[in-house]
Design a protein around this motif. Structure first.
Motif, short mmCIF file in Angstrom:
data_model
loop_
_atom_site.label_atom_id
_atom_site.label_comp_id
_atom_site.label_asym_id
_atom_site.label_seq_id
_atom_site.Cartn_x
_atom_site.Cartn_y
_atom_site.Cartn_z
N PRO A 1 1.43 -2.80 -5.36
CA PRO A 1 1.04 -2.37 -6.71
C PRO A 1 0.96 -3.60 -7.63
CG PRO A 1 3.00 -1.19 -5.92
CD PRO A 1 2.76 -2.32 -4.98
N PRO A 2 0.27 -3.45 -8.77
CA PRO A 2 0.07 -4.60 -9.65
C PRO A 2 1.38 -5.35 -9.97
CG PRO A 2 -1.18 -2.73 -10.46
CD PRO A 2 -0.37 -2.23 -9.30
N GLY A 3 1.42 -6.64 -9.62
CA GLY A 3 2.56 -7.48 -9.95
C GLY A 3 3.82 -7.20 -9.15
N HIS A 4 3.74 -6.35 -8.15
CA HIS A 4 4.92 -5.95 -7.38
C HIS A 4 4.69 -6.09 -5.88
CE1 HIS A 4 5.82 -4.34 -11.34
NE2 HIS A 4 7.10 -4.36 -10.98
N VAL A 5 5.80 -6.11 -5.16
CA VAL A 5 5.77 -6.32 -3.71
C VAL A 5 5.22 -5.08 -3.00
CG1 VAL A 5 7.21 -6.82 -1.68
CG2 VAL A 5 7.75 -7.90 -3.89
N HIS A 6 4.37 -5.30 -2.01
CA HIS A 6 3.82 -4.21 -1.19
C HIS A 6 4.98 -3.52 -0.46
CE1 HIS A 6 1.46 -2.14 1.84
NE2 HIS A 6 0.35 -2.56 1.28
N GLY A 7 4.97 -2.18 -0.48
CA GLY A 7 6.03 -1.43 0.19
C GLY A 7 6.15 -1.78 1.67
N GLY A 8 5.04 -2.07 2.31
CA GLY A 8 5.05 -2.44 3.72
C GLY A 8 5.65 -3.83 3.94
#
Lengths: 218, 218
Positions: free
Chosen positions: A128-135
């Protein structure tokens, strides 16, 4: 981002204890891989429209890949070489100094049997924007749980992994990644871990591992 | 590896349906990123001891990164640029043509509401000897479930993800990655997926997503 600076700093204090990743090599391969990580991030940062001649850059990178390819071992020999020796690997996509996909995360073993490392992630790891990918969080935690098994007791292969995402995990700030083996019953190993930012838990992981290993190539 | 050739070929048939990843750009950035992927794999393939001058390679790669860095937008502007437009992204670490971490996986939307893609993974994605890292399977599946939500119904952020590893997932052969939304109750979205090799399921995923999004930078 929302945490006070002093709390964040507390979590970025150096982790003590034995380092559970491969020692650096002296022949420059780690330096070359670190430079490749810079290229990956810089390409993503540049995107298009910055005026960089991307076809010229592609040609320069292809020339590096071609040169390396000309000197590469046959894949069977390289796999055997990779898996020689004991314990920690130099090539995995989380801690591996030879793998430009790895941030890399440096994990340390603690006296209480857990493992811990601090890492700051850049654009290549964005979901997500500015955040770490859940995967990506799943990748870091699966690997950290595996290292925690090596450190704390019997180790094995992942059979089941459950991740719970409590809040978005930020890019560009130090993340603390932890793992701890909690039980061993016969061949079934249970291990937990989490990712924290500014002292708050962002993601938790619970893993079931089975005490067996794939054969090493030889 | 253990499956008959014809079964394997059946699973590598081209996936039909709309492609759910960004269209290629014309300015060469995708080509440069593809070349960077070759460098990442070649460095890992070469390892140490091949006689390559790794310090010289590091210098050449650092020069590429420095040149790109000199033309990069401020990070806030780049984030806003990345998130402009609709739908699929060009920068994620699974399908993104601008992200050298991405294999990349090309996902297609099917008429039954599911999504599917075929990908063959090389050394950078290795966990156990000759096989895909469990965390990489988690990364591919988390992303594929997210794309399945975009394709099949309401989408959201991962709240919980459970992975079951049924058998080791091989490197160097085509893997079929699928995702399908199974239910929507209020803001709770349930989505499943799996990775198959040679027609046999290697990893399954069940995800719970919450129908909300982080704000896009502007």
């Amino acid at each position: 981002m929302s945490s006070p600076r002093n709390e964040s700093e507390a979590y970025t204090a150096p982790v003590t204890g034995p380092r559970l990743v491969a020692e650096p090599h002296k022949d420059g391969v780690d330096t070359a891989v670190a430079a490749a990580r810079r290229v990956v991030a810089a390409l993503l940062r540049a995107g298009d429209g910055t005026g960089a001649d991307m076809n010229e850059i592609a040609a320069r990178l292809d020339a590096v890949a071609d040169g390396l390819g000309a000197k590469a071992l046959p894949i069977e020999d390289r796999l055997a070489e990779m898996w020689r020796g004991e314990g920690v690997t130099r090539h995995d996509p989380v801690t591996g100094p030879e793998n430009a996909l790895a941030p890399p995360l440096h994990l340390h073993g603690k006296e209480d049997g857990s493992v811990e490392g601090v890492v700051t992630l850049d654009l290549p790891y964005q979901g997500p924007p500015g955040h770490v990918h859940g995967g990506i969080s799943a990748l870091l935690l699966d690997h950290t749980l595996g290292v925690a098994n090596h450190w704390g007791g019997p180790s094995g292969m992942t059979a089941e992994l459950t991740l719970r995402y409590l809040r978005p995990t930020p890019l560009f700030e130090p993340l603390t990644v932890t793992g701890r083996q909690v039980s061993v019953e016969g061949s079934r190993i249970r291990t937990v871990g989490e990712i924290r930012a500014g002292g708050r838990t962002c993601v938790t992981a619970e893993g079931l591992f089975i005490n067996k290993q794939l054969p090493r190539p030889s």
